[in-house]
Design a protein around this motif. Structure first.
Motif, PDB file in Angstrom:
ATOM      1  N   LEU A  38     -10.656 -40.138   3.461  1.00  0.00           N
ATOM      2  CA  LEU A  38     -11.798 -39.952   2.561  1.00  0.00           C
ATOM      3  C   LEU A  38     -13.020 -40.710   3.053  1.00  0.00           C
ATOM      4  CD1 LEU A  38      -9.941 -40.171  -0.882  1.00  0.00           C
ATOM      5  CD2 LEU A  38     -11.081 -38.152   0.053  1.00  0.00           C
ATOM      6  N   ARG A  39     -12.797 -41.896   3.622  1.00  0.00           N
ATOM      7  CA  ARG A  39     -13.927 -42.672   4.151  1.00  0.00           C
ATOM      8  C   ARG A  39     -14.558 -41.981   5.357  1.00  0.00           C
ATOM      9  NH1 ARG A  39     -10.400 -47.049   2.976  1.00  0.00           N
ATOM     10  NH2 ARG A  39      -9.710 -47.152   5.156  1.00  0.00           N
ATOM     11  N   ARG A  40     -13.732 -41.247   6.131  1.00  0.00           N
ATOM     12  CA  ARG A  40     -14.235 -40.620   7.358  1.00  0.00           C
ATOM     13  C   ARG A  40     -14.881 -39.261   7.107  1.00  0.00           C
ATOM     14  NH1 ARG A  40      -8.768 -42.035   9.738  1.00  0.00           N
ATOM     15  NH2 ARG A  40      -9.036 -44.124  10.617  1.00  0.00           N
ATOM     16  N   LEU A  41     -14.835 -38.771   5.872  1.00  0.00           N
ATOM     17  CA  LEU A  41     -15.382 -37.449   5.596  1.00  0.00           C
ATOM     18  C   LEU A  41     -16.879 -37.357   5.875  1.00  0.00           C
ATOM     19  CD1 LEU A  41     -13.587 -36.257   2.337  1.00  0.00           C
ATOM     20  CD2 LEU A  41     -13.394 -35.289   4.612  1.00  0.00           C
ATOM     21  N   ARG A  42     -17.559 -38.505   5.844  1.00  0.00           N
ATOM     22  CA  ARG A  42     -19.002 -38.475   6.102  1.00  0.00           C
ATOM     23  C   ARG A  42     -19.311 -38.358   7.597  1.00  0.00           C
ATOM     24  NH1 ARG A  42     -17.648 -43.788   5.131  1.00  0.00           N
ATOM     25  NH2 ARG A  42     -18.328 -45.306   6.711  1.00  0.00           N
ATOM     26  N   LEU A  43     -18.272 -38.513   8.439  1.00  0.00           N
ATOM     27  CA  LEU A  43     -18.476 -38.413   9.880  1.00  0.00           C
ATOM     28  C   LEU A  43     -18.437 -36.961  10.324  1.00  0.00           C
ATOM     29  CD1 LEU A  43     -16.094 -41.318  10.989  1.00  0.00           C
ATOM     30  CD2 LEU A  43     -18.555 -41.449  10.538  1.00  0.00           C
ATOM     31  N   ARG A  44     -18.845 -36.703  11.519  1.00  0.00           N
ATOM     32  CA  ARG A  44     -18.777 -35.361  12.102  1.00  0.00           C
ATOM     33  C   ARG A  44     -18.172 -35.476  13.497  1.00  0.00           C
ATOM     34  NH1 ARG A  44     -21.079 -30.584  10.799  1.00  0.00           N
ATOM     35  NH2 ARG A  44     -22.449 -31.537   9.254  1.00  0.00           N
ATOM     36  N   PRO A  45     -16.978 -34.888  13.730  1.00  0.00           N
ATOM     37  CA  PRO A  45     -16.178 -34.144  12.767  1.00  0.00           C
ATOM     38  C   PRO A  45     -15.571 -35.068  11.714  1.00  0.00           C
ATOM     39  CG  PRO A  45     -14.938 -34.412  14.801  1.00  0.00           C
ATOM     40  CD  PRO A  45     -16.324 -34.961  15.062  1.00  0.00           C
ATOM     41  N   PRO A  46     -15.237 -34.525  10.539  1.00  0.00           N
ATOM     42  CA  PRO A  46     -14.794 -35.372   9.417  1.00  0.00           C
ATOM     43  C   PRO A  46     -13.337 -35.809   9.547  1.00  0.00           C
ATOM     44  CG  PRO A  46     -14.838 -33.083   8.749  1.00  0.00           C
ATOM     45  CD  PRO A  46     -15.350 -33.118  10.153  1.00  0.00           C
ATOM     46  N   GLY A  47     -13.078 -36.773  10.425  1.00  0.00           N
ATOM     47  CA  GLY A  47     -11.750 -37.334  10.553  1.00  0.00           C
ATOM     48  C   GLY A  47     -10.802 -36.478  11.363  1.00  0.00           C
ATOM     49  N   THR A  48      -9.547 -36.902  11.435  1.00  0.00           N
ATOM     50  CA  THR A  48      -8.523 -36.204  12.198  1.00  0.00           C
ATOM     51  C   THR A  48      -7.970 -35.034  11.397  1.00  0.00           C
ATOM     52  OG1 THR A  48      -6.767 -37.575  11.282  1.00  0.00           O
ATOM     53  CG2 THR A  48      -7.881 -38.397  13.275  1.00  0.00           C
ATOM     54  N   ALA A  49      -7.214 -34.165  12.097  1.00  0.00           N
ATOM     55  CA  ALA A  49      -6.563 -33.048  11.414  1.00  0.00           C
ATOM     56  C   ALA A  49      -5.598 -33.554  10.346  1.00  0.00           C
ATOM     57  CB  ALA A  49      -5.834 -32.177  12.431  1.00  0.00           C
ATOM     58  N   ALA A  50      -4.861 -34.620  10.689  1.00  0.00           N
ATOM     59  CA  ALA A  50      -3.927 -35.185   9.709  1.00  0.00           C
ATOM     60  C   ALA A  50      -4.667 -35.723   8.492  1.00  0.00           C
ATOM     61  CB  ALA A  50      -3.098 -36.287  10.365  1.00  0.00           C
ATOM     62  N   GLY A  51      -5.809 -36.347   8.721  1.00  0.00           N
ATOM     63  CA  GLY A  51      -6.589 -36.867   7.609  1.00  0.00           C
ATOM     64  C   GLY A  51      -7.124 -35.766   6.723  1.00  0.00           C
ATOM     65  N   ARG A  52      -7.597 -34.675   7.340  1.00  0.00           N
ATOM     66  CA  ARG A  52      -8.115 -33.556   6.549  1.00  0.00           C
ATOM     67  C   ARG A  52      -6.996 -32.895   5.749  1.00  0.00           C
ATOM     68  NH1 ARG A  52     -10.834 -32.918  11.460  1.00  0.00           N
ATOM     69  NH2 ARG A  52      -9.651 -31.071  12.098  1.00  0.00           N
ATOM     70  N   LEU A  53      -5.805 -32.802   6.346  1.00  0.00           N
ATOM     71  CA  LEU A  53      -4.654 -32.274   5.611  1.00  0.00           C
ATOM     72  C   LEU A  53      -4.309 -33.184   4.440  1.00  0.00           C
ATOM     73  CD1 LEU A  53      -2.302 -30.386   5.118  1.00  0.00           C
ATOM     74  CD2 LEU A  53      -1.040 -31.548   6.947  1.00  0.00           C
ATOM     75  N   ALA A  54      -4.425 -34.490   4.652  1.00  0.00           N
ATOM     76  CA  ALA A  54      -4.132 -35.441   3.573  1.00  0.00           C
ATOM     77  C   ALA A  54      -5.084 -35.237   2.402  1.00  0.00           C
ATOM     78  CB  ALA A  54      -4.234 -36.870   4.102  1.00  0.00           C
ATOM     79  N   VAL A  55      -6.364 -34.984   2.691  1.00  0.00           N
ATOM     80  CA  VAL A  55      -7.343 -34.747   1.623  1.00  0.00           C
ATOM     81  C   VAL A  55      -6.995 -33.474   0.859  1.00  0.00           C
ATOM     82  CG1 VAL A  55      -9.768 -34.225   1.146  1.00  0.00           C
ATOM     83  CG2 VAL A  55      -9.174 -36.014   2.799  1.00  0.00           C
ATOM     84  N   LEU A  56      -6.609 -32.424   1.571  1.00  0.00           N
ATOM     85  CA  LEU A  56      -6.231 -31.160   0.926  1.00  0.00           C
ATOM     86  C   LEU A  56      -5.001 -31.354   0.039  1.00  0.00           C
ATOM     87  CD1 LEU A  56      -6.941 -28.110   0.819  1.00  0.00           C
ATOM     88  CD2 LEU A  56      -5.267 -27.786   2.658  1.00  0.00           C
ATOM     89  N   ALA A  57      -4.003 -32.075   0.548  1.00  0.00           N
ATOM     90  CA  ALA A  57      -2.794 -32.333  -0.237  1.00  0.00           C
ATOM     91  C   ALA A  57      -3.108 -33.180  -1.467  1.00  0.00           C
ATOM     92  CB  ALA A  57      -1.742 -33.022   0.629  1.00  0.00           C
TER      93      ALA A  57
END
Length: 463
Positions: A379-398
């Motif tokens: 969640l902290r990395r969402l402001r970055l581009r690209p917004p975090g790792t694939a695992a992190g983005r999956l974690a946000v979706l879950a």
């Protein structure tokens, strides 16, 4: 001649720690199911207030075999043995089609454990279901205008429970099937299984767009072999799950612009979201997952077209004479005219979660452990581009899917029967399994298959 002994691979300490933590998470899920089953049984035997025979599920104890048993066993073995390597090697489009067809075969085989008549063709013809009122929609216009007048139990000719409990798009679907010559419970069951299992492909498309292709491929066997298939075949909520999943998948394509026509995808996502809201009142909550998709895509660009699509569906039903808000208000009143008036809220807060463990499986519980661990930094990395790792983005979706489910749980409008009602939310928890160590995928797939087979062979589920 000496025999050469191959030394066993030493498991690194970090890998051992992860395995142990995953097993502890699965154990916690097992304990939750055990606790709500035991406590629920005591409550039901004491005063009957739960109104279920085998808490936390709407089911009865009924050990049996059936014509679907050999196929279910064979299919489970094939997916466990060959699913993970095939998911990494198949061309992407072939993987989508194969996953959908295999999920459909898995669902059919589980349903046929109860036989075709009991497991498929009679499911949607009980006194609670949609097909019992088809003859009242020979003139859909007047029926829609009069729909809310038959929601309450005290109304003349009140609707059966499932018709009253949903906006009219649900029953109109089966009216439409009847009008084109696909009448009866068998065709209704085929429709629900076909559309419901298509959610597998929809979720894979969304995962590829929002995370990356390897992540989607790792999730594919778990989406195929999900215990949720027990309730997708056959309940109308499986169909609802398919519609909702395609709405979110199209939104993901529009938000990430991984389609040639993102505007058309956004509009179609909105149309399907509107339809979803007129299939089930509670599925408005998938907007939470939709918001997470826009957050991961770092854009609100699809929103105007998506809202226009949803508004078009709402306008159509409103102009036809049905008021969504009036229907929902009367549904709440009808809800508490029935079993919900005595079902204890405090028990079902936990009972529903226990049912969700049975729907999604212990592998999903372990996967959600990884997602919850990864979510704060993601969640902290969402402001970055690209917004975090694939695992992190999956974690946000879950995490978004989990929050959606918890909101439904706390609402009090989901006391029992959530093994089918929450299917549209549950399919978005399953991708968390992609976070599990790849070396253990076959073990976790085995746990998923065994759970589904035990449920369908030991219980007679009500849906």
């Amino acid at each position: 001649m000496t025999t050469r002994v191959t030394p066993e691979r030493r498991v690194p300490p970090e890998e051992r720690r992860v395995r142990r933590a995953d097993l502890l998470a699965a154990t916690a899920g097992t304990l939750l199911v055990t606790a709500v089953a035991l406590i629920g049984t005591v409550i039901e035997r004491a005063n009957g207030s739960l109104h279920v025979n085998w808490p936390p599920l709407y089911a009865s104890w009924f050990p049996h075999l059936g014509p679907g048993t050999p196929a279910a066993l064979a299919l489970a073995a094939l997916v466990i043995a060959y699913g993970p390597p095939l998911a990494t090697r198949l061309p992407w489009r072939a993987l989508l089609l194969t996953s959908w067809l295999t999920a459909m075969a898995w669902t059919w085989s589980l349903a046929l454990i109860d036989g075709f008549r009991t497991g498929i063709s009679r499911r949607l013809t009980t006194p609670y279901e949609y097909l019992t009122v088809i003859d009242r929609f020979t003139r859909p216009g007047p029926a829609l205008r009069d729909f809310t007048h038959h929601i309450l139990n005290t109304s003349p000719d009140h609707w059966p429970a499932h018709v009253a409990g949903h906006p009219p798009a649900a029953v109109l679907t089966f009216v439409g099937l009847d009008h084109i010559g696909l009448a009866g419970g068998a065709w209704a069951g085929i429709w629900c299984i076909t559309l419901g299992t298509s959610a597998t492909a929809a979720v894979l498309i969304a995962l590829r767009a929002l995370t990356d292709e390897p992540t989607a491929r790792r999730a594919a066997p778990f989406l195929v072999l999900a215990p949720a298939a027990v309730w997708v075949g056959t309940s109308a909520d499986g169909y609802f799950a398919g519609v909702a999943a395609w709405s979110l998948a199209l939104l993901a394509l529009a938000a990430t612009r991984t389609t040639r026509a993102p505007g058309a995808a956004a509009l179609a996502a909105g149309l399907l979201f509107g339809l979803t809201c007129y299939l089930s009142y509670g599925l408005t909550l998938i907007a939470v997952i939709g918001a997470a998709i826009l957050l991961l895509g770092r854009t609100a660009r699809p929103l105007p077209l998506a809202l226009a699509g949803a508004a078009a569906v709402a306008a159509g039903f409103t102009l036809a004479g049905f008021s969504w808000w009036e229907g929902y208000r009367l549904l709440v009143e009808r809800y508490y005219q029935g079993a919900a008036a005595v079902r204890p809220y405090a028990y079902w807060i936990f009972g529903n979660l226990g049912a969700t463990v049975l729907v999604t499986g212990l592998a999903t519980v372990a996967g959600l452990r990884h997602a919850l661990t990864a979510a704060p930094p993601a969640l902290r990395r969402l402001r970055l581009r690209p917004p975090g790792t694939a695992a992190g983005r999956l974690a946000v979706l879950a995490l978004a899917a989990l929050l959606t489910l918890l909101a439904a749980d706390l609402s009090g409008m989901s006391k029992a029967e959530t093994e089918r009602i929450w299917l549209p939310f549950a399919v978005w928890l399953l991708p968390a399994t992609a976070l599990l160590p790849a070396a253990r995928h076959r073990h976790w797939l085995t746990a998923q298959a065994v759970l589904a087979l035990l449920v369908n062979h030991l219980l007679y589920t009500g849906w």
